[in-house]
Design an enzyme around this catalytic site. Structure first.
Site, PDB file in Angstrom:
ATOM      1  N   ASP A  48     -11.730   0.291   2.389  1.00 38.60           N
ATOM      2  CA  ASP A  48     -11.158   1.082   1.302  1.00 38.60           C
ATOM      3  C   ASP A  48     -12.298   1.575   0.408  1.00 38.60           C
ATOM      4  O   ASP A  48     -12.998   0.776  -0.214  1.00 38.60           O
ATOM      5  CB  ASP A  48     -10.201   0.169   0.510  1.00 38.60           C
ATOM      6  CG  ASP A  48      -9.133   0.938  -0.228  1.00 38.60           C
ATOM      7  OD1 ASP A  48      -9.412   2.066  -0.659  1.00 38.60           O
ATOM      8  OD2 ASP A  48      -8.030   0.380  -0.380  1.00 38.60           O
ATOM      9  N   ASP A  73      -9.547   6.246  -1.579  1.00 41.92           N
ATOM     10  CA  ASP A  73      -8.658   6.065  -2.724  1.00 41.92           C
ATOM     11  C   ASP A  73      -8.535   7.365  -3.534  1.00 41.92           C
ATOM     12  O   ASP A  73      -9.548   8.030  -3.787  1.00 41.92           O
ATOM     13  CB  ASP A  73      -9.305   4.964  -3.596  1.00 41.92           C
ATOM     14  CG  ASP A  73      -8.390   4.434  -4.664  1.00 41.92           C
ATOM     15  OD1 ASP A  73      -7.306   3.933  -4.331  1.00 41.92           O
ATOM     16  OD2 ASP A  73      -8.771   4.519  -5.857  1.00 41.92           O
ATOM     17  N   GLU A  85      -5.777   9.075   0.320  1.00 41.66           N
ATOM     18  CA  GLU A  85      -4.614   8.860  -0.552  1.00 41.66           C
ATOM     19  C   GLU A  85      -4.499  10.065  -1.474  1.00 41.66           C
ATOM     20  O   GLU A  85      -5.421  10.343  -2.241  1.00 41.66           O
ATOM     21  CB  GLU A  85      -4.783   7.582  -1.377  1.00 41.66           C
ATOM     22  CG  GLU A  85      -3.540   7.292  -2.191  1.00 41.66           C
ATOM     23  CD  GLU A  85      -3.776   6.332  -3.355  1.00 41.66           C
ATOM     24  OE1 GLU A  85      -2.816   5.721  -3.818  1.00 41.66           O
ATOM     25  OE2 GLU A  85      -4.929   6.213  -3.822  1.00 41.66           O
ATOM     26  N   HIS A  99       0.444  -1.602  -1.587  1.00 40.56           N
ATOM     27  CA  HIS A  99       0.205  -2.526  -2.696  1.00 40.56           C
ATOM     28  C   HIS A  99       0.505  -1.900  -4.063  1.00 40.56           C
ATOM     29  O   HIS A  99       0.340  -2.567  -5.074  1.00 40.56           O
ATOM     30  CB  HIS A  99      -1.250  -3.004  -2.640  1.00 40.56           C
ATOM     31  CG  HIS A  99      -2.221  -1.884  -2.856  1.00 40.56           C
ATOM     32  ND1 HIS A  99      -2.486  -0.943  -1.874  1.00 40.56           N
ATOM     33  CD2 HIS A  99      -2.934  -1.517  -3.940  1.00 40.56           C
ATOM     34  CE1 HIS A  99      -3.340  -0.052  -2.352  1.00 40.56           C
ATOM     35  NE2 HIS A  99      -3.632  -0.380  -3.603  1.00 40.56           N
ATOM     36  N   ASP A 100       0.879  -0.619  -4.086  1.00 38.99           N
ATOM     37  CA  ASP A 100       1.231   0.030  -5.354  1.00 38.99           C
ATOM     38  C   ASP A 100       2.729   0.274  -5.480  1.00 38.99           C
ATOM     39  O   ASP A 100       3.176   0.869  -6.452  1.00 38.99           O
ATOM     40  CB  ASP A 100       0.531   1.401  -5.457  1.00 38.99           C
ATOM     41  CG  ASP A 100      -0.985   1.286  -5.486  1.00 38.99           C
ATOM     42  OD1 ASP A 100      -1.490   0.291  -6.047  1.00 38.99           O
ATOM     43  OD2 ASP A 100      -1.651   2.187  -4.950  1.00 38.99           O
TER      44      ASP A 100
HETATM   45  C1  GLC Z   1      -5.017   3.909  -5.886  1.00 39.46           C
HETATM   46  C2  GLC Z   1      -4.905   2.459  -5.483  1.00 39.46           C
HETATM   47  C3  GLC Z   1      -4.436   1.675  -6.672  1.00 39.46           C
HETATM   48  C4  GLC Z   1      -5.476   1.814  -7.763  1.00 39.46           C
HETATM   49  C5  GLC Z   1      -5.760   3.288  -8.067  1.00 39.46           C
HETATM   50  C6  GLC Z   1      -7.017   3.433  -8.855  1.00 39.46           C
HETATM   51  O1  GLC Z   1      -3.800   4.468  -6.205  1.00 39.46           O
HETATM   52  O2  GLC Z   1      -4.073   2.330  -4.379  1.00 39.46           O
HETATM   53  O3  GLC Z   1      -4.195   0.332  -6.381  1.00 39.46           O
HETATM   54  O4  GLC Z   1      -5.030   1.183  -8.928  1.00 39.46           O
HETATM   55  O5  GLC Z   1      -5.946   4.052  -6.913  1.00 39.46           O
HETATM   56  O6  GLC Z   1      -8.129   3.106  -8.065  1.00 39.46           O
END
Ligand code: GLC
Ligand code: CA
Length: 540
Positions: A95, A190, A240, A314-315
């Site tokens: 990641d 990310d 993402e 995880h979010d």
């Molecule tokens: C992404 C991650 C999340 C994190 C955010 C900031 O959305 O999945 O867990 O808090 O980015 O890095």
């Protein structure tokens, strides 16, 4: 495209498996569970960040991209994991949090000292704009040492990197090359569609600032440069994409563009946000969910883009609690959700515990929460006038911690996750959602996931075939067809807890997967029970 028949599994490292009795999941813990993942049918594991970090946002705030945080293990533990995974045909995906660093990162620390070179690594400005941080409050933080504000789209300890600075881009390429050379097989990037910020910062008259930096002007060019300069075009790369749109998602993931191999987008996970506000509860609009899936699948296919298919991460709260019914129809709805999404066009990405139907955390007290966003919003929402009980109800449905409780391996005190009290506790109301219980139950959610992933892998139609939606207007039922040459597969899912009927255009031939004991057909009318899902071939 070469990831059509692969499956990705996301591991939230802190909560997967503790190996040394400190209540925190770690790298050797993952290695010890590789056989489980292989048997599930997993080809790649994406592990959430385990680099040096003050862990204000559980590792998404990195202070050293090259070092494994001792809390999670050592570099040789990682080498061993990579090698052991490889022996089982599993690739490791790291990641990469490149939109921001922790404010503890030496680059930021030097910037704070006033080093002009490093101040250019971030966004320091004399005056803030009215933009909001995604975790609540302003996106700008004042630093008295410099008498300036710096930009942070997330927590104030996560400072946004200035990608318009070539030195920053080159530093990040070095990070990629370092991990590539250690043998990893892919990267997840990310919030990567937020990396290109505008050249000048202005107040947002209409919103929180996001339209100034989402899918920004140079984002495609930056990604192509990152990927081609590091030679990872053939690696599995997932971006993402926060609040992106179809056109950009096609752009990021079309093979010809040489950017990424697939994208995560989130529109289908907002159908229970009232007025698009995460903190206002609403029952999910399942019809809207269906329409969004149809629209994105059709659009991505037409444009030649590629999705990573997912319900949970995880979010997110757990899909079975959110879109299914984790009480009366726990098993049926968990299986239906898997069938509805993971046989679509894209690469499935399963989140740990989803394959067991693990429900939301079941927290009732703010002291049970750990997530920075949840803790921030506990205060913010009360300041906005909500009562404490209301806020706790909202968090119990919307908190990211719902998906972050330890994986339940067995029924022992700490569910085989650890020998001591874990860093976050599970308060699940489903004691039978454990690996050991589900492995021995042929009808379990786990065994259904195994059958589904195997079916997908072995079928060209289900992995790389085209997708069509013959009955887009049919209420309650999601129906789609996958075709590859003469091979055709039909998928029917009742997305509601009502019993519904469906007129079969052609008789059913072979049933390939089904989440209920019997099929009910009379005079070409099929009756689908609550959350019933069927995969079949038509009679020829
Ligand atoms: C992404 C991650 C999340 C994190 C955010 C900031 O959305 O999945 O867990 O808090 O980015 O890095
Ligand atoms: Ca540990």
């Amino acid at each position: 495209m070469h990831f059509e028949n692969k499956t990705i599994y996301e591991i939230y490292i802190k909560s997967f498996q503790d190996s040394n009795g400190d209540g925190i999941g770690d790298i050797p813990g993952i290695t010890s569970r590789l056989d489980y993942l292989r048997d599930l049918g997993v080809d790649y594991i994406w592990i959430t960040p385990f680099f040096m970090s003050p862990l204000k946002d559980n590792g998404y705030d990195i202070s050293d991209y090259y070092t494994v945080n001792p809390m999670f293990g050592t570099l040789s533990d990682l080498d061993r994991l990579i090698a052991e995974a490889d022996r089982r045909g599993i690739g490791i995906i790291l990641d990469m949090v490149f939109n921001h660093t922790s404010t503890q990162h030496p680059w930021f620390q030097k910037a704070l000292q006033g080093d002009p070179e490093y101040m250019e690594y971030y966004y320091f400005r004399d005056t803030p704009t009215n933009w909001h941080s995604k975790f609540g409050n302003s996106a700008w933080e004042y630093v008295p040492q410099r008498n300036k504000y710096y930009l942070h789209l997330f927590d104030k300890t996560q400072a946004d990197l200035n990608w318009s600075n070539k030195k920053v881009r080159d530093e990040l390429k070095k990070v990629l090359l370092y991990w590539k050379n250690r043998g990893v097989k892919g990267f997840r990037f990310d919030v990567v569609n937020l990396i290109s910020k505008p050249t000048s910062f202005r107040d947002d008259e209409q919103g929180d600032g996001r339209h100034f930096y989402t899918d920004g002007e140079n984002v495609h060019a930056y990604l192509r440069e990152l990927v081609t300069d590091t030679g990872i075009e053939e690696y599995l790369t997932i971006g993402e994409m926060s609040s992106s749109d179809l056109t950009n998602c096609i752009g990021y993931s079309r093979k010809q563009n040489r950017e990424l191999s697939m994208v995560f987008h989130f529109h289908h996970l907002k159908v229970d946000y009232k007025d698009m506000n995460k903190w206002e509860l609403m029952k999910p609009d399942m019809e809207r969910l269906k329409q969004l899936l149809i629209q994105w699948q059709t659009g991505m296919q037409e444009g030649g883009g590629w999705d990573a298919l997912f319900w949970c991460n995880h979010d997110q709260p757990r899909a079975v609690s959110r879109f299914g019914n984790d009480r009366q129809y726990w098993k049926e709805s968990a299986k239906m959700l898997a069938t509805a999404l993971y046989l679509m066009r894209g690469t499935p990405c399963i989140y740990q515990g989803e394959e067991l139907g693990q429900p939301n955390a079941g927290f009732t007290d703010i002291r049970q929460y750990r997530d920075v966003e949840s803790v921030n919003y506990y205060d913010i929402l009360q300041k906005e006038g909500k009562s404490r009980d209301e806020v706790l109800t909202i968090l119990s449905e919307r908190s990211r911690d719902n998906g972050r409780t330890p994986l339940c391996w067995d029924a022992s005190q700490y569910n085989g996750f650890s020998t001591v009290k874990p860093w976050i506790m599970s308060n699940s109301h489903i004691p039978e959602a454990t690996v050991t219980a589900e492995e021995s139950d042929p009808d379990s959610i786990l065994n259904y996931y195994k059958r589904l992933l195997k079916l997908r892998k072995e079928s060209s139609a289900l992995s790389k075939g085209s997708i069509t939606f013959p009955y887009p207007r049919c209420r309650d039922v999601l129906a789609y067809e996958r075709t590859w040459g003469p091979e055709k597969k039909q998928i029917l899912c009742n997305m509601t807890e009502n019993t519904v009927t469906f007129r079969l255009p052609k008789p059913m031939g072979t049933i390939l997967l089904h989440n209920r004991p019997d099929i009910h057909i009379q005079d070409e009318i099929l009756t689908l029970g609550p959350f019933e899902a069927i995969v079949y071939e038509e009679e020829t």
